[in-house]
Design a protein around this motif. Structure first.
Motif, PDB file in Angstrom:
ATOM      1  N   ALA A  24       0.816  -1.220   0.000  1.00  0.00           N
ATOM      2  CA  ALA A  24       0.000   0.000   0.000  1.00  0.00           C
ATOM      3  C   ALA A  24       0.844   1.262   0.000  1.00  0.00           C
ATOM      4  CB  ALA A  24      -0.942  -0.003   1.206  1.00  0.00           C
ATOM      5  N   ARG A  25       2.078   1.161   0.495  1.00  0.00           N
ATOM      6  CA  ARG A  25       2.980   2.318   0.535  1.00  0.00           C
ATOM      7  C   ARG A  25       4.020   2.283  -0.581  1.00  0.00           C
ATOM      8  NH1 ARG A  25       0.334   5.945   3.720  1.00  0.00           N
ATOM      9  NH2 ARG A  25      -0.479   4.882   5.575  1.00  0.00           N
ATOM     10  N   SER A  26       3.988   1.243  -1.406  1.00  0.00           N
ATOM     11  CA  SER A  26       4.950   1.092  -2.505  1.00  0.00           C
ATOM     12  C   SER A  26       6.392   1.133  -2.006  1.00  0.00           C
ATOM     13  CB  SER A  26       4.745   2.189  -3.564  1.00  0.00           C
ATOM     14  OG  SER A  26       3.454   2.121  -4.121  1.00  0.00           O
ATOM     15  N   TRP A 210       5.884   7.549   0.830  1.00  0.00           N
ATOM     16  CA  TRP A 210       7.272   7.389   1.250  1.00  0.00           C
ATOM     17  C   TRP A 210       7.526   8.119   2.562  1.00  0.00           C
ATOM     18  CZ3 TRP A 210      11.333   4.719   1.625  1.00  0.00           C
ATOM     19  CH2 TRP A 210      12.547   5.280   2.022  1.00  0.00           C
ATOM     20  N   GLU A 211       7.034   9.317   2.690  1.00  0.00           N
ATOM     21  CA  GLU A 211       7.229  10.075   3.927  1.00  0.00           C
ATOM     22  C   GLU A 211       6.674   9.310   5.122  1.00  0.00           C
ATOM     23  OE1 GLU A 211       5.435  13.868   3.166  1.00  0.00           O
ATOM     24  OE2 GLU A 211       7.325  14.749   2.479  1.00  0.00           O
ATOM     25  N   HIS A 212       5.485   8.732   4.953  1.00  0.00           N
ATOM     26  CA  HIS A 212       4.868   7.985   6.057  1.00  0.00           C
ATOM     27  C   HIS A 212       5.710   6.763   6.415  1.00  0.00           C
ATOM     28  CE1 HIS A 212       1.579   6.344   8.528  1.00  0.00           C
ATOM     29  NE2 HIS A 212       1.942   5.163   8.020  1.00  0.00           N
ATOM     30  N   ALA A 213       6.087   5.977   5.399  1.00  0.00           N
ATOM     31  CA  ALA A 213       6.850   4.753   5.655  1.00  0.00           C
ATOM     32  C   ALA A 213       8.212   5.069   6.262  1.00  0.00           C
ATOM     33  CB  ALA A 213       7.018   3.965   4.359  1.00  0.00           C
ATOM     34  N   VAL A 236       9.723  -6.334  11.755  1.00  0.00           N
ATOM     35  CA  VAL A 236       8.979  -5.730  10.649  1.00  0.00           C
ATOM     36  C   VAL A 236       7.525  -5.500  11.057  1.00  0.00           C
ATOM     37  CG1 VAL A 236       8.094  -6.119   8.313  1.00  0.00           C
ATOM     38  CG2 VAL A 236      10.474  -6.656   8.844  1.00  0.00           C
ATOM     39  N   TRP A 237       6.930  -6.487  11.716  1.00  0.00           N
ATOM     40  CA  TRP A 237       5.533  -6.353  12.151  1.00  0.00           C
ATOM     41  C   TRP A 237       5.393  -5.255  13.197  1.00  0.00           C
ATOM     42  CZ3 TRP A 237       0.937  -7.047  10.534  1.00  0.00           C
ATOM     43  CH2 TRP A 237      -0.157  -7.068  11.410  1.00  0.00           C
ATOM     44  N   ARG A 238       6.356  -5.137  14.088  1.00  0.00           N
ATOM     45  CA  ARG A 238       6.323  -4.088  15.105  1.00  0.00           C
ATOM     46  C   ARG A 238       6.284  -2.708  14.454  1.00  0.00           C
ATOM     47  NH1 ARG A 238      10.709  -4.134  19.954  1.00  0.00           N
ATOM     48  NH2 ARG A 238       9.453  -5.970  20.498  1.00  0.00           N
ATOM     49  N   LEU A 239       7.006  -2.556  13.362  1.00  0.00           N
ATOM     50  CA  LEU A 239       7.065  -1.255  12.690  1.00  0.00           C
ATOM     51  C   LEU A 239       5.823  -0.983  11.843  1.00  0.00           C
ATOM     52  CD1 LEU A 239      10.792  -1.330  11.497  1.00  0.00           C
ATOM     53  CD2 LEU A 239       9.850   0.123  13.303  1.00  0.00           C
ATOM     54  N   PHE A 240       5.338  -1.999  11.138  1.00  0.00           N
ATOM     55  CA  PHE A 240       4.315  -1.753  10.122  1.00  0.00           C
ATOM     56  C   PHE A 240       2.999  -2.486  10.388  1.00  0.00           C
ATOM     57  CE2 PHE A 240       8.410  -1.175   7.884  1.00  0.00           C
ATOM     58  CZ  PHE A 240       8.235   0.148   7.470  1.00  0.00           C
ATOM     59  N   HIS A 241       2.704  -2.813  11.635  1.00  0.00           N
ATOM     60  CA  HIS A 241       1.516  -3.602  11.935  1.00  0.00           C
ATOM     61  C   HIS A 241       0.216  -2.873  11.623  1.00  0.00           C
ATOM     62  CE1 HIS A 241       2.222  -1.231  15.611  1.00  0.00           C
ATOM     63  NE2 HIS A 241       0.916  -1.267  15.753  1.00  0.00           N
ATOM     64  N   GLU A 242       0.244  -1.559  11.471  1.00  0.00           N
ATOM     65  CA  GLU A 242      -0.986  -0.824  11.169  1.00  0.00           C
ATOM     66  C   GLU A 242      -1.312  -0.816   9.680  1.00  0.00           C
ATOM     67  OE1 GLU A 242      -0.783   3.045  12.881  1.00  0.00           O
ATOM     68  OE2 GLU A 242      -0.868   2.319  14.952  1.00  0.00           O
ATOM     69  N   GLU A 243      -0.408  -1.322   8.859  1.00  0.00           N
ATOM     70  CA  GLU A 243      -0.663  -1.365   7.420  1.00  0.00           C
ATOM     71  C   GLU A 243      -1.606  -2.522   7.088  1.00  0.00           C
ATOM     72  OE1 GLU A 243       0.306   0.921   5.380  1.00  0.00           O
ATOM     73  OE2 GLU A 243       1.541   1.977   6.867  1.00  0.00           O
TER      74      GLU A 243
END
Length: 302
Positions: A24-26, A210-213, A236-243
């Protein structure tokens, strides 16, 4: 008790590469954590602590970038050359999950260095060359950038911005615990139109995805990168679990890959004329070859 004592050395998150993406964030990324392999590479020479950390950082960067290669037997070479500083040469490479590295330094100048000093203090003036060798097409690509910034990671971010026009965030951590040394790193890139063809034309530092990621990834802590109890997947999940979706793929396990064998050097020496080979031979008829990567001397019957 340290984190290194909590798990057996062969049952930790060490010496692994994890590929991940957030569709979703490319963005795509790599996570790397080095332990026993790093110690093996560093043990080849009696490196002082400061330059040991520099080489550890370079090995993590080499694994991060090398693991982006898709072609089998493709190789990435990471080379820094400079003058005026404590280190004048650093070479690492990655191929098929194998990493190796070597650093040449001036002992007297290294003794005057302080912890966490700048690249310019360590290297003086120099450049960083990143080379990709693709055996199938026999193509070689190289990008060269100045050795500038606070760290080798910053220099690599500049490489991706200047040579490939890909917004990139890199975080590296190195931890020493007596004779033990571990290191970890994360690389995150924005590829809004995919990874192939003209994908990079529209990559922008100011792109909202990109700014968000990058902001989320930038919250990663040094301790998380080197913690063997925290798996790379968990990090990785800790960082991006809301995606809405996070994809992960374990890649080849890492190992020390020095190629200093008699067979390898025979193939190299086969390209030399006989008069030069005669000059190289010792009285016993062999040619001594000193491998800087593993600090061994092989006697090659050539």
């Amino acid at each position: 008790m340290t984190d290194d004592d909590l798990l057996p050395r062969d049952d930790t998150g060490f010496d692994r590469v994890l590929a991940f993406s957030v569709p979703a964030r490319s963005v795509r990324g790599r996570m790397v954590r080095l332990g026993p392999v790093l110690e093996t590479v560093l043990s080849a020479h009696d490196y002082p602590r400061v330059v040991k950390h520099v080489l550890a950082e370079a090995l993590v960067l080499t694994a991060l970038m090398g693991s982006l290669l898709k072609e089998e037997h493709a190789q990435l070479t990471f080379q820094a050359q400079a003058e005026g500083g404590a280190v004048d040469l650093l070479v690492c490479d990655y191929r098929n999950g194998e990493v190796r590295g070597y650093l040449r330094h001036d002992s007297a100048k290294v003794g005057a260095l302080e912890e966490n000093c700048s690249l310019e203090t360590i290297f003086g003036k120099g450049y960083l060359a990143i080379t990709f060798d693709l055996p199938t097409t026999k193509e070689r690509y190289q990008g060269v950038v100045p050795l500038e910034g606070d760290s080798l990671a910053h220099a690599c971010e500049n490489y991706f911005a200047q040579s490939e026009q890909v917004p990139t965030l890199i975080r590296i951590a190195v931890r020493s615990n007596g004779p033990r040394c571990s290191a970890g790193g994360m690389l995150l890139q924005h590829l809004p139109d995919g990874e192939e063809g003209r994908a990079r034309l529209h990559a922008q530092e100011q792109h909202p995805d990109w700014e968000h990621a990058a902001i989320i990834a930038g919250t990663v802590q040094d301790g998380e990168l080197v913690d063997p109890v925290l798996s790379l997947e968990q990090l990785v999940w800790r960082l991006f679990h809301e995606e809405s979706e996070v994809r992960v793929e374990p890649l080849l396990p890492l190992q020390r890959g020095c190629r200093c064998t008699v067979e390898h050097y025979l193939s190299v020496l086969s390209g030399f004329p006989e008069d030069q080979l005669a000059d190289m031979r010792d009285d016993d008829g062999t040619i001594p070859v000193d491998c800087a990567f593993c600090s061994k001397i092989l006697r090659v019957p050539a």
